[in-house]
Each structure stands twice: as C-alpha cells, then as structure tokens.
Design a protein around this motif. Structure first.
Motif, PDB file in Angstrom:
ATOM      1  N   GLU A   1       7.919 -23.029 -22.051  1.00 11.36           N
ATOM      2  CA  GLU A   1       8.608 -22.663 -23.295  1.00 11.36           C
ATOM      3  C   GLU A   1       9.314 -21.315 -23.146  1.00 11.36           C
ATOM      4  O   GLU A   1      10.413 -21.117 -23.668  1.00 11.36           O
ATOM      5  CB  GLU A   1       7.621 -22.624 -24.452  1.00 11.36           C
ATOM      6  CG  GLU A   1       8.304 -22.471 -25.809  1.00 11.36           C
ATOM      7  CD  GLU A   1       7.378 -22.759 -26.964  1.00 11.36           C
ATOM      8  OE1 GLU A   1       6.940 -21.796 -27.617  1.00 11.36           O
ATOM      9  OE2 GLU A   1       7.080 -23.948 -27.204  1.00 11.36           O
ATOM     10  N   LYS A   2       8.702 -20.399 -22.435  1.00 12.29           N
ATOM     11  CA  LYS A   2       9.328 -19.099 -22.187  1.00 12.29           C
ATOM     12  C   LYS A   2      10.606 -19.267 -21.383  1.00 12.29           C
ATOM     13  O   LYS A   2      11.641 -18.652 -21.684  1.00 12.29           O
ATOM     14  CB  LYS A   2       8.349 -18.188 -21.432  1.00 12.29           C
ATOM     15  CG  LYS A   2       8.912 -16.800 -21.133  1.00 12.29           C
ATOM     16  CD  LYS A   2       7.899 -15.945 -20.383  1.00 12.29           C
ATOM     17  CE  LYS A   2       8.497 -14.579 -20.054  1.00 12.29           C
ATOM     18  NZ  LYS A   2       7.519 -13.735 -19.289  1.00 12.29           N
TER      19      LYS A   2
ATOM     20  N   LEU B   1      16.634 -19.800 -21.290  1.00 11.55           N
ATOM     21  CA  LEU B   1      17.859 -20.595 -21.129  1.00 11.55           C
ATOM     22  C   LEU B   1      18.615 -20.679 -22.451  1.00 11.55           C
ATOM     23  O   LEU B   1      19.842 -20.522 -22.494  1.00 11.55           O
ATOM     24  CB  LEU B   1      17.490 -21.996 -20.637  1.00 11.55           C
ATOM     25  CG  LEU B   1      18.620 -23.021 -20.549  1.00 11.55           C
ATOM     26  CD1 LEU B   1      19.726 -22.536 -19.613  1.00 11.55           C
ATOM     27  CD2 LEU B   1      18.081 -24.365 -20.069  1.00 11.55           C
ATOM     28  N   LEU B   2      17.892 -20.914 -23.531  1.00 12.43           N
ATOM     29  CA  LEU B   2      18.522 -21.025 -24.855  1.00 12.43           C
ATOM     30  C   LEU B   2      19.248 -19.738 -25.224  1.00 12.43           C
ATOM     31  O   LEU B   2      20.362 -19.767 -25.764  1.00 12.43           O
ATOM     32  CB  LEU B   2      17.450 -21.355 -25.895  1.00 12.43           C
ATOM     33  CG  LEU B   2      17.927 -21.724 -27.301  1.00 12.43           C
ATOM     34  CD1 LEU B   2      18.802 -22.979 -27.257  1.00 12.43           C
ATOM     35  CD2 LEU B   2      16.738 -21.951 -28.222  1.00 12.43           C
ATOM     36  N   GLU B   3      18.641 -18.595 -24.928  1.00  9.20           N
ATOM     37  CA  GLU B   3      19.259 -17.306 -25.230  1.00  9.20           C
ATOM     38  C   GLU B   3      20.506 -17.059 -24.392  1.00  9.20           C
ATOM     39  O   GLU B   3      21.428 -16.367 -24.828  1.00  9.20           O
ATOM     40  CB  GLU B   3      18.245 -16.182 -24.987  1.00  9.20           C
ATOM     41  CG  GLU B   3      17.126 -16.116 -26.015  1.00  9.20           C
ATOM     42  CD  GLU B   3      17.647 -15.840 -27.410  1.00  9.20           C
ATOM     43  OE1 GLU B   3      18.536 -14.975 -27.557  1.00  9.20           O
ATOM     44  OE2 GLU B   3      17.176 -16.499 -28.351  1.00  9.20           O
ATOM     45  N   ALA B   4      20.548 -17.629 -23.197  1.00  8.68           N
ATOM     46  CA  ALA B   4      21.677 -17.390 -22.290  1.00  8.68           C
ATOM     47  C   ALA B   4      22.921 -18.201 -22.650  1.00  8.68           C
ATOM     48  O   ALA B   4      24.023 -17.888 -22.203  1.00  8.68           O
ATOM     49  CB  ALA B   4      21.258 -17.704 -20.854  1.00  8.68           C
TER      50      ALA B   4
ATOM     51  N   TYR C   1      15.736 -31.018 -22.727  1.00  6.32           N
ATOM     52  CA  TYR C   1      15.197 -31.532 -23.987  1.00  6.32           C
ATOM     53  C   TYR C   1      15.048 -30.401 -25.002  1.00  6.32           C
ATOM     54  O   TYR C   1      15.471 -30.520 -26.158  1.00  6.32           O
ATOM     55  CB  TYR C   1      13.852 -32.212 -23.722  1.00  6.32           C
ATOM     56  CG  TYR C   1      13.059 -32.507 -24.971  1.00  6.32           C
ATOM     57  CD1 TYR C   1      13.362 -33.609 -25.764  1.00  6.32           C
ATOM     58  CD2 TYR C   1      12.017 -31.665 -25.370  1.00  6.32           C
ATOM     59  CE1 TYR C   1      12.644 -33.879 -26.918  1.00  6.32           C
ATOM     60  CE2 TYR C   1      11.296 -31.924 -26.521  1.00  6.32           C
ATOM     61  CZ  TYR C   1      11.615 -33.027 -27.288  1.00  6.32           C
ATOM     62  OH  TYR C   1      10.918 -33.280 -28.429  1.00  6.32           O
ATOM     63  N   TYR C   2      14.473 -29.297 -24.580  1.00  4.92           N
ATOM     64  CA  TYR C   2      14.210 -28.165 -25.487  1.00  4.92           C
ATOM     65  C   TYR C   2      15.521 -27.593 -26.028  1.00  4.92           C
ATOM     66  O   TYR C   2      15.644 -27.333 -27.231  1.00  4.92           O
ATOM     67  CB  TYR C   2      13.435 -27.084 -24.749  1.00  4.92           C
ATOM     68  CG  TYR C   2      12.996 -25.926 -25.621  1.00  4.92           C
ATOM     69  CD1 TYR C   2      11.789 -25.964 -26.300  1.00  4.92           C
ATOM     70  CD2 TYR C   2      13.796 -24.787 -25.766  1.00  4.92           C
ATOM     71  CE1 TYR C   2      11.378 -24.900 -27.109  1.00  4.92           C
ATOM     72  CE2 TYR C   2      13.400 -23.727 -26.570  1.00  4.92           C
ATOM     73  CZ  TYR C   2      12.189 -23.793 -27.232  1.00  4.92           C
ATOM     74  OH  TYR C   2      11.795 -22.747 -28.036  1.00  4.92           O
ATOM     75  N   VAL C   3      16.488 -27.410 -25.161  1.00  2.00           N
ATOM     76  CA  VAL C   3      17.782 -26.880 -25.590  1.00  2.00           C
ATOM     77  C   VAL C   3      18.451 -27.847 -26.571  1.00  2.00           C
ATOM     78  O   VAL C   3      19.027 -27.432 -27.580  1.00  2.00           O
ATOM     79  CB  VAL C   3      18.695 -26.623 -24.374  1.00  2.00           C
ATOM     80  CG1 VAL C   3      20.136 -26.367 -24.811  1.00  2.00           C
ATOM     81  CG2 VAL C   3      18.180 -25.436 -23.564  1.00  2.00           C
ATOM     82  N   SER C   4      18.359 -29.131 -26.285  1.00  3.27           N
ATOM     83  CA  SER C   4      19.039 -30.133 -27.104  1.00  3.27           C
ATOM     84  C   SER C   4      18.457 -30.246 -28.508  1.00  3.27           C
ATOM     85  O   SER C   4      19.196 -30.468 -29.472  1.00  3.27           O
ATOM     86  CB  SER C   4      18.995 -31.499 -26.408  1.00  3.27           C
ATOM     87  OG  SER C   4      19.729 -31.470 -25.200  1.00  3.27           O
ATOM     88  N   ILE C   5      17.138 -30.098 -28.643  1.00  8.96           N
ATOM     89  CA  ILE C   5      16.557 -30.202 -29.990  1.00  8.96           C
ATOM     90  C   ILE C   5      16.778 -28.919 -30.786  1.00  8.96           C
ATOM     91  O   ILE C   5      16.530 -28.900 -32.001  1.00  8.96           O
ATOM     92  CB  ILE C   5      15.049 -30.547 -29.949  1.00  8.96           C
ATOM     93  CG1 ILE C   5      14.231 -29.415 -29.328  1.00  8.96           C
ATOM     94  CG2 ILE C   5      14.816 -31.860 -29.232  1.00  8.96           C
ATOM     95  CD1 ILE C   5      12.724 -29.613 -29.432  1.00  8.96           C
TER      96      ILE C   5
ATOM     97  N   LYS D   1      16.989 -40.849 -27.689  1.00 10.96           N
ATOM     98  CA  LYS D   1      16.173 -41.298 -28.815  1.00 10.96           C
ATOM     99  C   LYS D   1      15.159 -40.223 -29.216  1.00 10.96           C
ATOM    100  O   LYS D   1      14.951 -39.963 -30.409  1.00 10.96           O
ATOM    101  CB  LYS D   1      15.447 -42.589 -28.450  1.00 10.96           C
ATOM    102  CG  LYS D   1      16.383 -43.774 -28.211  1.00 10.96           C
ATOM    103  CD  LYS D   1      15.632 -44.974 -27.673  1.00 10.96           C
ATOM    104  CE  LYS D   1      16.583 -46.113 -27.336  1.00 10.96           C
ATOM    105  NZ  LYS D   1      15.876 -47.258 -26.727  1.00 10.96           N
ATOM    106  N   MET D   2      14.535 -39.599 -28.211  1.00 14.20           N
ATOM    107  CA  MET D   2      13.554 -38.559 -28.496  1.00 14.20           C
ATOM    108  C   MET D   2      14.207 -37.329 -29.117  1.00 14.20           C
ATOM    109  O   MET D   2      13.691 -36.743 -30.082  1.00 14.20           O
ATOM    110  CB  MET D   2      12.811 -38.170 -27.218  1.00 14.20           C
ATOM    111  CG  MET D   2      11.895 -39.251 -26.677  1.00 14.20           C
ATOM    112  SD  MET D   2      10.542 -39.600 -27.842  1.00 14.20           S
ATOM    113  CE  MET D   2       9.708 -40.925 -26.959  1.00 14.20           C
ATOM    114  N   VAL D   3      15.341 -36.920 -28.565  1.00 15.87           N
ATOM    115  CA  VAL D   3      16.037 -35.737 -29.082  1.00 15.87           C
ATOM    116  C   VAL D   3      16.502 -35.979 -30.514  1.00 15.87           C
ATOM    117  O   VAL D   3      16.316 -35.130 -31.399  1.00 15.87           O
ATOM    118  CB  VAL D   3      17.235 -35.366 -28.180  1.00 15.87           C
ATOM    119  CG1 VAL D   3      18.134 -34.337 -28.873  1.00 15.87           C
ATOM    120  CG2 VAL D   3      16.749 -34.816 -26.852  1.00 15.87           C
TER     121      VAL D   3
END
Length: 442
Positions: A223-224, A229-232, A359-363, A378-380
């Motif tokens: 998650e960290k 990645l999300l912050e970048a 997956y994490y970035v997409s949700i 489907k999951m996202v």
C-alpha cells in the motif's frame, strides 16, 4: 461618464492605453490557446460530454450484504476449505470471492487461500505477499470463520482435492461437495468460472461480497508503494486499462490490418494452433465485440467522447502492449508504473504485486476507462462503485464494430460512438458486478 470622456480627450495617451488593454483582453479571451480556453483539467473531465451526462441508475452495495453478519454462524463447522486460486491477480481474487461464498454455504471454516501463480507469472508469491491477512480475518467476523492455521490433527495433511468445475449453484455444492467435506474434514476447491451466485442463499452471498470488496486490503508495504505511485501521477488523471498484448490478440482469433511487422510477428508467435477466423465467421465474431481495440482505435473513441488530448492518462497495463504509439501520438501525457517507479524494490516486485499497483491506482483515479471487460475491469468497476466513484466506462467494442461495418467514418463515426457510450454511462452499464450491488434509480 462625461467626466471619464473628458479625461480621455485631454489625455490621448491614457485613451490609447485604455482601448489597447480592452482590445488585448478580447483577443486573449477568444484565442484558442489562451489561458481562458485552457480549462483546468479536472473541470475539463467533468465537463466532457460523457461525464457530464445525468445518470439514471447507480450501483450501490445491497442491504442484504451489509447486514449479512446478522445471520448467526452455526455453532459447529463442517470442516475446513482451502480455495486454490489460479491465473492473474484479479482472476485469483474472483476465485477467492466465490470460494468464500461456497465455504459459508457449506458451513465450513475458510483456510487462507493458496495462490497458484507459477504457471501464470513464472514466480512464487502468496496471498500474504499481496493482502493483509489479519485485516482479512477481522473483516469477515460474523460472515464466515477464517483461520491461519489448521488444528493439530490436520496440520500435517494436504487437503483432498474436490473438482468443482461443473458445480454452479447451491444444490450442486450441497449434494456433491459437502459429503467430501464431512468425510475428510479438509478439502481444497477452485470454484467454477460459470458460478451461479444468484442461486446462493443471501447469507452465503453476503460472505462472498464481504470477502471480495470489504476484506481485501493490500499489505502495508504494498500500500505504501501504491500510494507512492499514486502521488507521482500528475493530477487529475484518467486510468486506462488497455489490452492489446500478443497473447490477448492471438486468443481472440481476430485479424487486424495496418499493424507493424513486429506486432504481426509477435501475434503469430503467440497463436500456436489457434488460427485467426476468416470470412463470415470472422465478421460475426467481430460484430459481437470479441476483438480487442487497438491503441489507435482507443484513442479515436476517447476523442469522440471529448476526452481532452492533454488529459493525464495512467496506463494500467504491463509492458507488452503493441502499437502503443497509436495512443501516445494523440494523448501525449501518458505515464506507466515503470516510468514513475524505478527503484530496486519496484524492479524486484512480483507480477502479482505489480498488478496490485495498477488495481490500487485505478480504484482511486479520477476516471477509469477500460477497453475490455476482464477480471480486473470487473473488480475495479465494482470497487469504484463501492467507494462512490462513478466516472467508470467500458469502451463498447460491439458498437465500434457495428458502426465501422456500416461504413461510418470521421465525424459521423465519432457522433455515433459518443451517443452510444453516453447511453451506456447514463444507464450505468457495466458499472459493477450485479451479484453484490443493487441498482438505485436517481
């Protein structure tokens, strides 16, 4: 007013300066490259024709799921079930979801799942490498019992494998799988892909939904890295799940014209005995939406939806996408995880953990667009609905094939695509899995 005119007449320089300023303001305002026309990107996304359309339906978690823990668990368990999960991360997650439902249906205790990743990723990474085990167990309290370890009398034994490939509904499992569970006390299953979850009682469906959407959280380490990645990623951004890898195209049995020699060679190498369809069969297959969209076709559809060309796009995909320049030549602000994360810890990550980043970035993206409707999509989509994020869209391959076969081109094709996708978005088509989410009229 009279005093102002007198002032301008007495001071020509002031008059010239005033009217020059007014003229400059008008020119700048009307200029297509002006700051006034460069609407902030987050506003541009909102005002894009597709996102600004008023939705008629939304998908939200069903009440019977959220209250599923109210059905008391039986005092005694019938045994232990381990779910053996195969394929990519999101396929394994689907297996786990179904397995949790089956275990609750059979009044079994769920053992931590086994991720069979060697054949898919050519590596080894387990459930605990991706997901927070303690959180998983805690979130399922009241829905189903989960254990990290087996009791001493079973700890040294391998589970008895039970074939579930043809089991679809409640009575299939009760009649065919429960006897093995009662006899051996410890079995392993892989739920059938054609699972009929609608045939499960609500308490079993609630366990499935809770396991799938509430209980799975990435490990703190992963998650960290995902947050890093999300912050970048430049904000706001659209996450695009693009599928045009050689094996994907080869499996589809579709043929494409205009591809580079390198792409054609890669597709031929991946085909094996799976030859491309021809003639009328190929036409019907494509008209059913079975052919993956090329990056160039994807860019064309995005333009038809009025998605600005300067949109920040995170490409949620691996490194094997062919013909990517068909997208990046139009949408130039495209980034990937490999372009944003270059540390040794990223290079050493397993395929499953890299898939978890996408997956994490997409949700958590401002908008999500998928060119296919696979397990990740489907999951996202479901998780985005769970989080109340509804800027989610699946590009319609069937409509694209229909419109192009009718000879539509250019602006006419764009208008048809815009109308079709707007209807999809308004009706919430594909926004979530219906097994755990109920539609709410707005």
């Amino acid at each position: 007013m009279y005093q102002m005119l007198s002032l301008f007449m007495k001071k020509p320089l002031l008059t010239l300066t005033f009217f020059t300023t007014i003229l400059l303001f008008v020119v700048i305002s009307l200029s297509p490259s002006s700051l006034f026309s460069q609407i902030p990107l987050n506003y541009a996304i909102v005002e894009s024709d597709i996102w600004s359309s008023k939705r008629i339906l939304d998908w939200r978690p069903c009440k019977w799921w959220l209250q599923g823990h109210l059905t008391a668990l039986p005092a005694e368990s019938n045994g232990y079930i381990r779910v053996d999960c195969y394929g990519g991360l999101n396929q394994m997650r689907r297996d786990l979801c179904d397995g949790a439902g089956v275990a609750r249906l059979l009044n079994a205790t769920l053992v931590l799942p086994k991720f069979e990743v060697a054949a898919y990723w050519n590596e080894s990474s387990g459930f605990a490498d991706v997901f927070d085990v303690d959180y998983f167990i805690e979130q399922l309290i009241g829905f189903i019992n989960v254990v990290k370890e087996l009791p001493a009398e079973l700890a040294s034994k391998e589970p008895v494998r039970v074939d579930c490939s043809k089991r679809k509904g409640q009575f299939d499992y009760v009649e065919s799988v429960l006897p093995s569970l009662l006899e051996h006390r410890y079995i392993s299953i892989t739920p059938a892909m054609s699972q009929r979850r609608d045939r499960f009682p609500l308490y079993a469906k609630a366990a499935l939904c809770q396991a799938c959407y509430s209980a799975l959280r990435l490990t703190s380490v992963l998650e960290k890295k995902s947050n890093e990645l999300l912050e970048a990623i430049p904000k706001p951004f659209l996450s695009l799940h693009l599928r045009f890898e050689p094996d994907m195209v080869a499996y589809s049995q579709c043929e494409y014209s205009g591809l580079s020699p390198a792409s054609m060679k890669a597709i031929d190498a991946a085909r094996g005995d799976r030859k491309p369809l021809t003639g009328e069969t190929a036409r019907v297959w494509r008209s059913r939406g079975k052919c993956p969209l090329t990056p160039n076709e994807t860019a064309f559809i995005l333009q038809s939806l009025l998605i600005p060309k300067n949109t920040n796009i995170y490409l949620a995909a691996g490194d094997g996408i062919m013909e990517l320049e068909g997208l990046t030549s139009v949408y130039t602000n495209v980034v990937t995880k490999s372009s944003l994360l270059s540390g040794e810890d990223f290079k050493n990550m397993h395929g499953n953990t890299k898939a978890a980043l996408d997956y994490y970035v997409s949700i958590n993206s401002d908008a999500y667009v998928a060119t296919y409707f696979g397990n990740m999509d489907k999951m996202v989509a479901a998780m985005r609905a769970y989080k109340g994020l509804y800027k989610t869209l699946f590009l319609n391959r069937k409509d694209f094939a229909d419109f192009t076969s009718q000879g539509l081109k250019g602006k006419e094709l764009m208008e048809a695509l815009k109308k079709a996708h707007r209807e999809d978005f308004v009706m919430g088509r594909g926004s979530a899995l219906p097994d755990c989410f109920c539609d709410f009229k707005l």
